[in-house]
Design an enzyme around this catalytic site. Sequence first.
Site, short mmCIF file in Angstrom:
data_model
loop_
_atom_site.label_atom_id
_atom_site.label_comp_id
_atom_site.label_asym_id
_atom_site.label_seq_id
_atom_site.Cartn_x
_atom_site.Cartn_y
_atom_site.Cartn_z
N ASP A 1 -14.31 -6.37 1.07
CA ASP A 1 -13.94 -7.58 1.81
C ASP A 1 -14.28 -7.45 3.30
O ASP A 1 -14.06 -8.37 4.07
CB ASP A 1 -12.47 -7.96 1.62
CG ASP A 1 -11.49 -6.89 2.06
OD1 ASP A 1 -11.92 -5.82 2.56
OD2 ASP A 1 -10.27 -7.10 1.89
N ARG A 2 -14.85 -6.30 3.69
CA ARG A 2 -15.30 -6.11 5.07
C ARG A 2 -16.75 -5.66 5.08
O ARG A 2 -17.23 -5.02 4.16
CB ARG A 2 -14.44 -5.05 5.78
CG ARG A 2 -12.99 -5.46 5.93
CD ARG A 2 -12.25 -4.52 6.86
NE ARG A 2 -12.25 -3.16 6.35
CZ ARG A 2 -12.15 -2.08 7.13
NH1 ARG A 2 -12.08 -2.20 8.44
NH2 ARG A 2 -12.12 -0.88 6.60
N ARG B 1 0.84 -1.20 0.00
CA ARG B 1 0.00 0.00 0.00
C ARG B 1 0.87 1.24 0.00
O ARG B 1 1.89 1.29 0.71
CB ARG B 1 -0.90 0.04 1.24
CG ARG B 1 -2.14 -0.81 1.12
CD ARG B 1 -3.05 -0.59 2.31
NE ARG B 1 -2.71 -1.45 3.43
CZ ARG B 1 -3.27 -1.34 4.63
NH1 ARG B 1 -4.12 -0.37 4.87
NH2 ARG B 1 -2.95 -2.17 5.59
N ASP C 1 -16.56 -1.73 2.90
CA ASP C 1 -15.42 -0.86 2.67
C ASP C 1 -15.18 -0.76 1.17
O ASP C 1 -15.95 -1.26 0.36
CB ASP C 1 -14.20 -1.35 3.44
CG ASP C 1 -13.65 -2.67 2.93
OD1 ASP C 1 -14.40 -3.43 2.32
OD2 ASP C 1 -12.46 -2.93 3.16
N HIS D 1 -13.76 -8.09 8.76
CA HIS D 1 -13.44 -9.22 7.88
C HIS D 1 -14.12 -10.47 8.47
O HIS D 1 -13.91 -10.79 9.64
CB HIS D 1 -11.93 -9.46 7.84
CG HIS D 1 -11.15 -8.41 7.12
ND1 HIS D 1 -10.99 -8.41 5.75
CD2 HIS D 1 -10.48 -7.33 7.58
CE1 HIS D 1 -10.24 -7.37 5.40
NE2 HIS D 1 -9.92 -6.70 6.49
N LYS E 1 -3.32 -6.65 -3.22
CA LYS E 1 -3.52 -7.82 -2.37
C LYS E 1 -3.29 -9.07 -3.22
O LYS E 1 -3.65 -9.10 -4.41
CB LYS E 1 -4.93 -7.83 -1.78
CG LYS E 1 -5.18 -6.71 -0.79
CD LYS E 1 -6.60 -6.73 -0.22
CE LYS E 1 -6.81 -5.60 0.79
NZ LYS E 1 -8.19 -5.58 1.32
N SER F 1 -8.49 -0.42 -0.64
CA SER F 1 -9.32 -0.87 0.47
C SER F 1 -10.05 0.31 1.11
O SER F 1 -10.77 1.04 0.45
CB SER F 1 -8.46 -1.63 1.48
OG SER F 1 -9.25 -2.20 2.49
N HIS F 2 -9.84 0.53 2.40
CA HIS F 2 -10.52 1.61 3.14
C HIS F 2 -9.60 2.81 3.35
O HIS F 2 -9.97 3.75 4.06
CB HIS F 2 -10.97 1.09 4.51
CG HIS F 2 -9.83 0.62 5.36
ND1 HIS F 2 -9.20 -0.58 5.15
CD2 HIS F 2 -9.19 1.19 6.40
CE1 HIS F 2 -8.22 -0.73 6.03
NE2 HIS F 2 -8.20 0.34 6.81
N ASP G 1 -13.26 -2.05 -1.04
CA ASP G 1 -13.14 -3.22 -1.90
C ASP G 1 -14.02 -4.37 -1.45
O ASP G 1 -13.92 -5.48 -1.96
CB ASP G 1 -11.68 -3.67 -2.01
CG ASP G 1 -11.09 -4.16 -0.69
OD1 ASP G 1 -11.59 -3.76 0.38
OD2 ASP G 1 -10.11 -4.93 -0.73
#
Length: 464
Positions: free
Chosen positions: A250-251, A18, A246, A333, A117, A107-108, A248
């Site tokens: 994934d959460r 990142r 979020d 997650h 990722k 992501s967030h 992407d």
Amino acid sequence: MTARHRFDPTILREYDIRGVVGITLCEADAHAIGRSFATVVLREGGRRIVVGCDGRLSSPMLEKALVAGLTASGADVVRIGLGPTPMLYYAEASATDIDAGIQITGSHNPRDHNGFKFVLHGHPFFGAAIQNLGVMAAAGDWEEGAGTCEDRPVLAAYVNRLLEGLAGVDPARLAALRIGWDAGNGAAGPALERLTARLPGEHHLLFTDVDGHFPNHHPDPTIEANLADLKALVAREKLDFGVAFDGDADRIGAVDAGGRVIWGDQLIAIFAEDILRRQPGATIVADVKASRTLFDAIARQGGHPVMGSSGHSLVKAKMKEIDAGLGGEMSGHVFFADDYYGFDDGLYAAVRLMAATVRLDRTLAQLRDAMPETFSTPELRFPVDRARKFAAVGEVHARLAKAGAQVVDIDGVRVTTPDGWWLLRASNTQDMLTARAESDTREGLERLIGEIDAQLALSGLSRA
């Protein structure tokens, strides 16, 4: 002369890569990441790598450079385009001709950030493996080749698989559900529109247009302020509950009919109860930030609770190691391995939340009402010099061990006292220490916070 590349050392993180686009992360970095990762995959006997991206403004630029790097090292690339990170994981897990995957996503993180990722042969790719990408790039230790590139649509198949999360659930009762959904202008939008068009029940959608400016609110459902629009929607339309994602997807975040946030460990408790009714004795993993009430509830219901380190890659790895059916983190997650692939998928978690409320025959608000009330802090985060963050936690652990305290040290120090428990750990992704505490009483919580502050002071630090 062999090409070489050096990354800014701040971008190679524990779980992913990142950086700030144009400052610590640029096209040359994406190209070198492709060269290094393709080399790893090829040397492990693989060849075909699936690539996806989120909706950030910089994602197309980074994807182009990444694909060029992958093919330059001889890997064949399958591009699936814009979508949530779990769609990338699905593409890697469900296809027999795919060996690895990379999702370009911030992501967030703030909108000027982006990153990568990874997954390799169905396993998370993290820690030393990510650091090794930097070593390879600095040495120019890359395979040479001329890989191919193809486009492959997977969105429809992914949505079909999400719908299987409702298999065997009473369709009439599902049809009675009324749910709000907030995509936060993130990558979940197109998948969410397709999904809800086919779900039973009534669905109200917010911010499904993908916009890397994030004009409505930042896509991080662990921050309660970012759930204000969802709470308002649930209240205005008198919905059963609402879910948010979020950047992407994934959460997951959730609110009940009364607007209460259902935090990550509380969601895990609901999913655990649902799974344990159908799979008695199942093993369930939660991270060290989770409430003791979660671990107690799993054990009380006949399950086998396991406390693990924080970090989505670490939870996934732990679940594979011990064959756990469910895992999760305070950060939202959630990992289903009972009849899914074991990766973190916010959209699938939302579908399973629908199923759980029906199977458990209670509304989300009723499930929340049944949970013990405790007093707890949010995750307290404060900056610390990189050279001190792990050392300071080590000093705290040494003092506590010498004093005979009850300590779990799998990820930082989690200390149990008559008042409850407190946690101090070093962030694996930022130069921060994080702390959390929980007690049955407000006075006990204050004493626990005082213990954290006292230990920090002994190491010359403070939360201020």
